[in-house]
Design a protein around this motif. Structure first.
Motif, PDB file in Angstrom:
ATOM      1  N   ASN A 108      14.788   2.039   1.422  1.00 12.97           N
ATOM      2  CA  ASN A 108      13.368   2.130   1.779  1.00 12.97           C
ATOM      3  C   ASN A 108      12.817   0.766   2.189  1.00 12.97           C
ATOM      4  OD1 ASN A 108      10.923   3.439   2.265  1.00 12.97           O
ATOM      5  ND2 ASN A 108      10.193   3.161   0.166  1.00 12.97           N
ATOM      6  N   VAL A 109      13.552   0.109   3.079  1.00  7.68           N
ATOM      7  CA  VAL A 109      13.169  -1.189   3.636  1.00  7.68           C
ATOM      8  C   VAL A 109      12.956  -1.000   5.132  1.00  7.68           C
ATOM      9  CG1 VAL A 109      14.051  -3.501   4.191  1.00  7.68           C
ATOM     10  CG2 VAL A 109      14.341  -2.570   1.887  1.00  7.68           C
TER      11      VAL A 109
ATOM     12  N   ILE B  24      18.713  -7.468  -0.829  1.00  9.27           N
ATOM     13  CA  ILE B  24      17.598  -6.534  -1.056  1.00  9.27           C
ATOM     14  C   ILE B  24      17.299  -6.402  -2.548  1.00  9.27           C
ATOM     15  CG2 ILE B  24      16.911  -4.103  -0.897  1.00  9.27           C
ATOM     16  CD1 ILE B  24      18.383  -3.987   1.780  1.00  9.27           C
ATOM     17  N   THR B  25      16.015  -6.485  -2.876  1.00  6.71           N
ATOM     18  CA  THR B  25      15.528  -6.302  -4.248  1.00  6.71           C
ATOM     19  C   THR B  25      14.377  -5.301  -4.210  1.00  6.71           C
ATOM     20  OG1 THR B  25      13.744  -7.948  -4.245  1.00  6.71           O
ATOM     21  CG2 THR B  25      15.999  -8.774  -4.594  1.00  6.71           C
ATOM     22  N   PRO B  26      13.847  -4.910  -5.357  1.00  9.38           N
ATOM     23  CA  PRO B  26      12.678  -4.018  -5.350  1.00  9.38           C
ATOM     24  C   PRO B  26      11.463  -4.619  -4.640  1.00  9.38           C
ATOM     25  CG  PRO B  26      13.730  -3.978  -7.494  1.00  9.38           C
ATOM     26  CD  PRO B  26      14.400  -5.071  -6.727  1.00  9.38           C
ATOM     27  N   ARG B  27      11.466  -5.947  -4.415  1.00  6.99           N
ATOM     28  CA  ARG B  27      10.343  -6.598  -3.729  1.00  6.99           C
ATOM     29  C   ARG B  27      10.519  -6.665  -2.216  1.00  6.99           C
ATOM     30  NH1 ARG B  27      11.850  -9.791  -7.824  1.00  6.99           N
ATOM     31  NH2 ARG B  27      12.752 -11.343  -6.412  1.00  6.99           N
ATOM     32  N   THR B  28      11.673  -6.223  -1.717  1.00  6.22           N
ATOM     33  CA  THR B  28      11.950  -6.323  -0.279  1.00  6.22           C
ATOM     34  C   THR B  28      11.169  -5.260   0.485  1.00  6.22           C
ATOM     35  OG1 THR B  28      14.192  -7.101  -0.768  1.00  6.22           O
ATOM     36  CG2 THR B  28      13.736  -6.369   1.486  1.00  6.22           C
ATOM     37  N   THR B  29      10.385  -5.714   1.456  1.00 10.08           N
ATOM     38  CA  THR B  29       9.605  -4.774   2.261  1.00 10.08           C
ATOM     39  C   THR B  29      10.191  -4.573   3.651  1.00 10.08           C
ATOM     40  OG1 THR B  29       7.378  -4.207   3.026  1.00 10.08           O
ATOM     41  CG2 THR B  29       7.973  -6.522   3.110  1.00 10.08           C
TER      42      THR B  29
ATOM     43  N   LYS C 163       0.802  -1.221   0.000  1.00 14.50           N
ATOM     44  CA  LYS C 163       0.000   0.000   0.000  1.00 14.50           C
ATOM     45  C   LYS C 163       0.839   1.277   0.000  1.00 14.50           C
ATOM     46  CE  LYS C 163      -3.777  -2.472   0.349  1.00 14.50           C
ATOM     47  NZ  LYS C 163      -4.692  -2.639  -0.803  1.00 14.50           N
ATOM     48  N   VAL C 164       2.039   1.215   0.539  1.00 12.68           N
ATOM     49  CA  VAL C 164       2.856   2.424   0.652  1.00 12.68           C
ATOM     50  C   VAL C 164       4.060   2.379  -0.285  1.00 12.68           C
ATOM     51  CG1 VAL C 164       4.219   3.876   2.226  1.00 12.68           C
ATOM     52  CG2 VAL C 164       2.124   2.749   3.050  1.00 12.68           C
ATOM     53  N   LYS C 165       4.808   1.286  -0.238  1.00 12.33           N
ATOM     54  CA  LYS C 165       6.016   1.209  -1.071  1.00 12.33           C
ATOM     55  C   LYS C 165       5.692   0.933  -2.534  1.00 12.33           C
ATOM     56  CE  LYS C 165      10.654  -0.776  -1.268  1.00 12.33           C
ATOM     57  NZ  LYS C 165      11.685  -1.611  -0.616  1.00 12.33           N
ATOM     58  N   GLY C 166       4.573   0.231  -2.778  1.00  9.58           N
ATOM     59  CA  GLY C 166       4.173  -0.037  -4.159  1.00  9.58           C
ATOM     60  C   GLY C 166       4.680  -1.343  -4.732  1.00  9.58           C
TER      61      GLY C 166
ATOM     62  N   ARG D   2       6.362   3.095  13.161  1.00  2.00           N
ATOM     63  CA  ARG D   2       6.089   4.414  12.594  1.00  2.00           C
ATOM     64  C   ARG D   2       4.607   4.532  12.252  1.00  2.00           C
ATOM     65  NH1 ARG D   2      10.405   4.051   7.765  1.00  2.00           N
ATOM     66  NH2 ARG D   2       8.416   4.072   6.657  1.00  2.00           N
ATOM     67  N   ARG D   3       4.127   5.759  12.189  1.00  2.00           N
ATOM     68  CA  ARG D   3       2.703   5.969  11.912  1.00  2.00           C
ATOM     69  C   ARG D   3       2.298   5.477  10.521  1.00  2.00           C
ATOM     70  NH1 ARG D   3      -0.131   8.694  15.652  1.00  2.00           N
ATOM     71  NH2 ARG D   3       1.079   9.750  17.282  1.00  2.00           N
ATOM     72  N   ASP D   4       3.188   5.632   9.529  1.00  2.00           N
ATOM     73  CA  ASP D   4       2.796   5.183   8.193  1.00  2.00           C
ATOM     74  C   ASP D   4       2.737   3.671   8.105  1.00  2.00           C
ATOM     75  OD1 ASP D   4       5.674   5.239   8.428  1.00  2.00           O
ATOM     76  OD2 ASP D   4       5.782   4.872   6.269  1.00  2.00           O
ATOM     77  N   VAL D   5       3.494   2.989   8.956  1.00  2.00           N
ATOM     78  CA  VAL D   5       3.439   1.519   9.002  1.00  2.00           C
ATOM     79  C   VAL D   5       2.179   1.079   9.733  1.00  2.00           C
ATOM     80  CG1 VAL D   5       4.590  -0.579   9.814  1.00  2.00           C
ATOM     81  CG2 VAL D   5       5.954   1.316   8.893  1.00  2.00           C
ATOM     82  N   MET D   6       1.937   1.634  10.910  1.00  2.00           N
ATOM     83  CA  MET D   6       0.754   1.261  11.673  1.00  2.00           C
ATOM     84  C   MET D   6      -0.520   1.714  10.967  1.00  2.00           C
ATOM     85  SD  MET D   6       0.707  -0.547  14.418  1.00  2.00           S
ATOM     86  CE  MET D   6       2.017  -0.178  15.581  1.00  2.00           C
ATOM     87  N   GLY D   7      -0.402   2.731  10.138  1.00  2.00           N
ATOM     88  CA  GLY D   7      -1.567   3.261   9.446  1.00  2.00           C
ATOM     89  C   GLY D   7      -2.164   2.332   8.399  1.00  2.00           C
ATOM     90  N   VAL D   8      -1.474   1.252   8.061  1.00  2.00           N
ATOM     91  CA  VAL D   8      -2.038   0.321   7.077  1.00  2.00           C
ATOM     92  C   VAL D   8      -3.185  -0.489   7.673  1.00  2.00           C
ATOM     93  CG1 VAL D   8       0.164   0.159   5.852  1.00  2.00           C
ATOM     94  CG2 VAL D   8      -0.426  -1.599   7.546  1.00  2.00           C
ATOM     95  N   PHE D   9      -3.283  -0.535   8.997  1.00  2.00           N
ATOM     96  CA  PHE D   9      -4.361  -1.281   9.638  1.00  2.00           C
ATOM     97  C   PHE D   9      -5.615  -0.417   9.724  1.00  2.00           C
ATOM     98  CE2 PHE D   9      -0.749  -3.566  11.804  1.00  2.00           C
ATOM     99  CZ  PHE D   9      -0.996  -4.802  11.228  1.00  2.00           C
ATOM    100  N   THR D  10      -6.720  -0.966   9.259  1.00  2.00           N
ATOM    101  CA  THR D  10      -8.022  -0.329   9.413  1.00  2.00           C
ATOM    102  C   THR D  10      -8.921  -1.270  10.207  1.00  2.00           C
ATOM    103  OG1 THR D  10      -8.821  -1.252   7.322  1.00  2.00           O
ATOM    104  CG2 THR D  10      -7.771   0.926   7.241  1.00  2.00           C
ATOM    105  N   PRO D  11     -10.023  -0.784  10.777  1.00  2.00           N
ATOM    106  CA  PRO D  11     -10.881  -1.656  11.583  1.00  2.00           C
ATOM    107  C   PRO D  11     -11.284  -2.927  10.846  1.00  2.00           C
ATOM    108  CG  PRO D  11     -11.522   0.620  11.897  1.00  2.00           C
ATOM    109  CD  PRO D  11     -10.482   0.613  10.803  1.00  2.00           C
TER     110      PRO D  11
END
Length: 408
Positions: A218-219, A181-186, A121-124, A268-277
């Motif tokens: 950006n990992v 690390i590759t472009p798929r590494t999160t 959702k964030v890194k793409g 971080r907030r952007d990481v925790m922000g992926v969770f929705t109810p």
């Protein structure tokens, strides 16, 4: 020894553990008593869960007071305990947000879900292609997802098929991280010190190098501090030794004060922000009883005295172990009060050594057949460290001949 209770446990409990043959009935501070009244020094702390000692009065008071008011409601409602607990947890660790769970394993699973969803959702990263890098020798829990990336054959045997998406590299090798690390590494999931792996301490500067590499690519750097966190290594967090801040932090064990399973994933907030109810949850996670005990446990660490004591007592214990001269000792390693004593299996197996320690009034447990863990509660005194060293030295003195003791 009265073996009736051992017989009962062996008959009715699945044999997924091999306990030492002692039946414990009481604990106070660093001490445990068996059903016959014999006293033992606890040098294991339930894998760091009992960092404050057994039956700490402040923790027992918090538990009993809250149990009489409100214990469990589920997260379907707000409670008056969770907010203050998470506020203190976030302020002490410097992490913006936390998601409370129960066991360390659950907190690791939470971190894995957050890392993957952040990757998409964030890194793409393209859907279903996210990769998480882990280290050889890791131990993060026992779910099928987690054992799927374990390098220990027994943990995997018979439990597949496993979830994919994990890449394994050597522990302590920052260059291997960069190469993997590759472009798929999160994310990169790492223990600052490998506990179950044998108290393996990486080279100085390793975590700082990993931090720089993860930032540049950006990992997410996610530190699993279920065992090493909350003062165990002589700092609040083991990653504090190198002054680095992870993107995700996993805590457990000592967070429950040795009374309850309490864990959390912080990020971080952007990481925790992926969770929705509805994305993730736990019936018992963040319950008022757990929050009250967790808050009390953190309060015991807040002034830093126990953490400083762990640093000083740990050095005392390390120095004392280094002073013992015996051919059975291969190495002594660790940080703070998380120490591994590696033995030569041609002389004695770690299990046999732990049995001899038990006979002499000291309890611990082996890992990987050759390593004895020495991780007492942080409340241990200098005099008690000296007493433990005398017992350990005595047991070594009984090993008069290097003949495969415990290997038959």
């Amino acid at each position: 020894m009265n073996s009736h209770r051992i017989t009962l446990e062996d008959r009715y409990c699945a044999h997924n553990y091999q306990p030492l043959p002692v039946v414990l009935s009481k604990g106070k501070g660093i001490w445990l008593w068996d059903e016959n009244g014999k006293r033992y020094m606890d040098m294991m702390s339930a894998y760091s869960a009992v960092s404050f000692g057994h039956s700490h009065p402040d923790l027992v008071a918090a538990l009993t007071h809250q149990a009489g008011r409100l214990a469990v409601t589920s997260r379907a409602f707000y409670t008056d305990q969770l907010g203050p607990f998470l506020q203190l947890l976030c302020e002490m660790t410097g992490m913006p947000q936390a998601l409370p769970m129960n066991s360390g394993t659950e907190a690791v699973e939470t971190a894995l879900k957050a890392a993957r969803k952040w990757g998409y959702k964030v890194k793409g990263i393209p859907d279903q292609q996210a990769e998480i890098i882990v280290c050889h020798g890791n131990f993060a829990g026992r779910t099928t997802t987690i054992v799927g990336f374990s390098s220990e054959a027994q943990y995997r045997d018979g439990f597949g098929p496993f979830d994919g998406g994990f890449v394994t590299i050597p522990f302590g090798d920052a260059a291997a991280l960069e190469a993997a690390i590759t472009p798929r590494t999160t994310a990169f999931l790492v223990e600052p010190i490998q506990g179950e792996g044998g108290i393996i301490v990486p080279p100085d500067g390793y975590l700082a190098q990993c931090r720089e590499i993860c930032t540049r690519h950006n990992v997410l750097l996610i530190c699993d501090e279920v065992q090493t966190g909350l003062g165990r290594t002589g700092r609040l967090l083991a990653c504090d030794h190198e002054g680095i801040k992870p993107d995700g932090l996993i805590l457990g064990k000592a967070l429950g004060g040795g009374l309850l399973p309490v864990s959390a994933f912080l990020a971080r907030r952007d990481v925790m922000g992926v969770f929705t109810p509805g994305d993730h949850g736990s019936t018992f996670g963040g319950n008022p009883l757990a929050a009250a005990v967790g808050h009390a446990a953190l309060s015991l660490l807040h002034d830093g005295e126990l953490i400083a004591a762990a640093r000083q007592r740990g050095q005392h214990l390390l120095d004392g172990l280094h002073a013992i001269r015996h051919p059975a000792i291969r190495s002594v390693r660790g940080k703070g009060l998380l120490i591994g004593l590696e033995l030569d299996p041609a002389i004695i197996l770690a299990r046999s050594f732990c049995e001899r320690l038990m006979e002499n009034g000291l309890l611990s447990k082996e890992t990987h057949y050759t390593v004895v863990r020495l991780a007492p509660p942080l409340v241990i005194s200098a005099a008690e460290i000296d007493a433990a060293l005398r017992i350990i030295e005595h047991v070594f003195a009984t090993l008069t001949t290097p003949h495969m003791e415990g290997c038959t």
